[in-house]
Design a protein around this motif. Structure first.
Motif, PDB file in Angstrom:
ATOM      1  N   HIS A  53       0.978  -1.191  -0.033  1.00 27.39           N
ATOM      2  CA  HIS A  53      -0.057  -0.421  -0.250  1.00 27.39           C
ATOM      3  C   HIS A  53       0.749   1.351   0.106  1.00 27.39           C
ATOM      4  O   HIS A  53       0.914   2.099  -1.267  1.00 27.39           O
ATOM      5  N   GLU A  54       1.825   1.159   1.101  1.00 25.74           N
ATOM      6  CA  GLU A  54       2.638   2.638   0.951  1.00 25.74           C
ATOM      7  C   GLU A  54       3.892   2.718  -0.351  1.00 25.74           C
ATOM      8  O   GLU A  54       4.330   3.520  -0.747  1.00 25.74           O
ATOM      9  N   ASP A  86      -7.372   7.321   2.529  1.00 34.08           N
ATOM     10  CA  ASP A  86      -7.265   8.046   1.703  1.00 34.08           C
ATOM     11  C   ASP A  86      -8.289   8.052   1.009  1.00 34.08           C
ATOM     12  O   ASP A  86      -8.175   9.027  -0.109  1.00 34.08           O
ATOM     13  N   HIS A 104       2.163   4.107  -2.634  1.00 29.41           N
ATOM     14  CA  HIS A 104       2.025   5.724  -3.056  1.00 29.41           C
ATOM     15  C   HIS A 104       2.885   6.564  -3.456  1.00 29.41           C
ATOM     16  O   HIS A 104       3.039   7.464  -3.594  1.00 29.41           O
TER      17      HIS A 104
END
Ligand code: ADP
Ligand code: ZN
Length: 580
Positions: free
Chosen positions: A412-413, A490, A416
């Motif tokens: 997930h990170e 988000d 980003h």
């Protein structure tokens, strides 16, 4: 003398407690009185078993036998009842059983409580006032206020705009000579934490006059009329000093405009607002009282407040730009032991920080330095403090995080971070971590925004894509059935951004160049077109983000792997990983 009085208070106190205890005992141990048939009562009369009959008008009468037993029986309510009993040789009492001691005790209890209260009130008149009046407020001005303009960095224009107020407070005669009228009220507006209170206090401090501070919400009370009365008290008190600065924070609590009668008016707020306006027009221009009010939003205020002769000077307090941030940081680091601090880089990465946030950043760093018993505050403390202020403290106990969750967070990170690097390369990704924070995030990616005066449509769309890239990466790697709740923050943020595009910035089709806020003021009912358009935009940006990620799958995997190993990576690490 006082001691004696203190002891005297004990007397009614003991009387009250003892009588209360006796009352309770009496009622608890009162024998449970059985009921017997009237026939059995007549039998008792015949057999001369009766000592006393308690004769009342109640539906039941109590009977006491010679052997001590007490019972109750039906009251026959015949007019000759008492006479008949007396003729049969039965003694009759007209007062009900047990009540005499009970009544006596109750009287003692009530009167001693009353005496006690009376004594307490006499002893402490101030507290008793607070006890009995709903409209008393604590109005202690700050008299010895040494705050001056140096305590505020940045906002030079705002400081300049209030300098004449200080001069006027110091020597009103000068202005009277020219027949100049000073503004009675000044409104400072701007984001929270930008230093509005600080500036108002500095005006009072520089002029050497008392500073009265209250918040608009102090005036909004449950009881109608209390707010208005508090306003009058406040002005009366300030006037008694001659010159003063009255500061009202959150003025919108009382001065919010009445939107087209939509919500109806609140009586309490109207009364309070009227009292404020009356007081302001009541005092003389030459008196030397200035009201400074603060609000986050000027456009929310009732126009009655903003008319000439009221709050007619409006001063914007802005978020600090990079130079102001440098000065604010310097100011708060003053008198603290520091070493090797790169203030320039700190100022650079704190775009959109308010003065209050910068102050808290410096304070966190000082706490960290103290915790580590470090001799100085240095860059490492400030870096850590930066993460804390932006994302919250790192969770210390991470032993119970399942490895699959860690893996999801890593992808997930990484999503980003990768998109941020691809779409907005000038905004440095300073830190990516999968260490959860106490604020609830599973991990986070921090990038340093640029100081832009405007944001264009293309930029906002890119930002939204970066926000959606976390969810897109989960989707891509684990499949659409395994997307997680981790994207909640988000999604909230991207929804906010896309709605602003469509409803405030004229960047959409449904409303075109219309803004929703204005439409609402004419009772326009928002239709679902906006929602549909917003949904479409987010969907298409989501798919774009996913496409970029899948084209760069190798990089995504490498980033995620590195995160799983190191937990936290920085800009240089990311560049290294992607170059190889
Ligand atoms: P506001 O009233 O606008 O919400 P405050 O005046 O209460 O903000 O600011 C809170 C704190 O933030 C101040 O006490 C001060 O420590 C710090 N601060 C805010 N703005 C500045 C500034 N321009 N210069 C120095 N410190 C500031
Ligand atoms: Zn995310």
């Amino acid at each position: 003398m006082n001691k004696l009085k203190n002891k005297l208070v004990l007397l009614p106190f003991f009387m009250a407690s003892i009588s209360l205890v006796l009352l309770l005992i009496f009622n608890i141990f009162q024998p449970n009185i059985n009921e017997r048939k009237y026939l059995s009562f007549e039998n008792d009369i015949k057999n001369k078993n009766i000592e006393l009959v308690y004769f009342t008008n109640e539906p039941y009468i109590d009977v006491k036998l010679t052997n001590g037993t007490i019972y109750k029986t039906e009251n026959p309510r015949i007019t000759t009842f008492k006479e008949d009993l007396l003729k049969d040789g039965v003694s009759v009492s007209e007062s009900p059983l047990y009540t005499i001691p009970t009544i006596t005790l109750a009287i003692i209890f009530v009167s001693s409580t009353a005496i006690l209260l009376f004594m307490l009130i006499k002893k402490n008149p101030r507290r008793s006032k607070a006890l009995f009046s709903v409209d008393s407020i604590d109005l202690t001005p700050i008299e010895k206020n040494h705050m001056n303009f140096d305590a505020m960095a940045g906002n030079e224009e705002a400081k300049e705009s209030v300098k004449d107020l200080v001069d006027f407070l110091k020597s009103p005669e000068k202005y009277n000579f020219y027949g100049a009228r000073m503004p009675k009220g000044v409104i400072l507006y701007g984001e929270p934490g930008t230093g509005k209170t600080l500036l108002a206090k500095a005006v009072a401090g520089e002029a050497g006059v008392p500073f009265y501070a209250m918040s608009g919400s102090d005036f909004i009370q449950v009881y109608v009329g209390v707010g208005a009365s508090r306003i009058r008290q406040l002005f009366k008190k300030a006037r008694s000093h001659g010159k003063a600065v009255i500061f009202i924070d959150e003025i919108d609590a009382i001065g919010k405009h009445r939107d087209g009668g939509k919500n109806g008016g609140s009586d309490e707020r109207d009364q309070t607002l009227n009292a404020l306006l009356t007081e302001m027009s009541g005092f003389n221009d030459k008196e030397g009282i200035i009201v400074i009010a603060a609000t986050n939003r000027l456009d929310m205020l009732d126009s009655a407040l903003l008319r000439p002769g009221r709050f007619d000077r409006h001063i914007e307090i802005t978020l600090p730009d990079i130079n102001a941030r440098k000065n604010i940081i310097k100011l708060h680091l003053e008198n603290k032991p520091t070493k090797n601090i790169n203030i320039d880089s700190l100022a650079q990465k704190t775009a959109y920080f308010s003065g209050a946030k910068l102050e808290s950043l410096v304070n966190e760093a000082a706490i960290l330095a103290c915790k580590n018993s470090s001799e100085f505050i240095d860059d490492s403390h400030l870096d850590m403090a930066y993460s804390i202020v932006v994302a919250g403290h790192e969770k210390i106990d991470r032993s119970n995080i399942r490895s699959i969750d860690k893996c999801i967070t890593a992808y997930h990170e990484a999503g980003h971070a990768l998109l941020s690097l691809k779409l907005l390369p000038e905004e440095v990704v300073s830190k990516v971590t999968i260490i959860p924070s106490t604020k609830g995030a599973g991990g986070y990616t921090m990038s340093i925004p640029q100081d832009n005066q405007y944001q264009n449509k293309d930029y906002i769309k890119r930002r939204i894509m970066i926000l959606l890239a976390g969810r897109a990466a989960e989707d891509l790697i684990f499949g659409s059935d395994y997307i997680t709740t981790g994207a909640y923050g988000d999604l909230k943020e991207s929804t906010k951004m896309v709605t602003n595009m469509l409803t405030s910035f004229g960047m959409g089709k449904s409303l075109g160049l219309l803004t929703l806020a204005e439409l609402n003021s004419i009772n326009y009912n928002a239709d679902s077109n906006i929602i549909n358009e917003g949904k479409e935009i987010l969907n298409s940006l989501y798919n774009d983000a996913k496409k970029i990620l899948s084209e760069n799958m190798k990089s995504l995997e490498k980033l995620a792997d590195e995160l799983l190993i190191k937990e936290t990576i920085h800009y240089d690490d990311i560049l290294n990983i992607l170059e190889n």
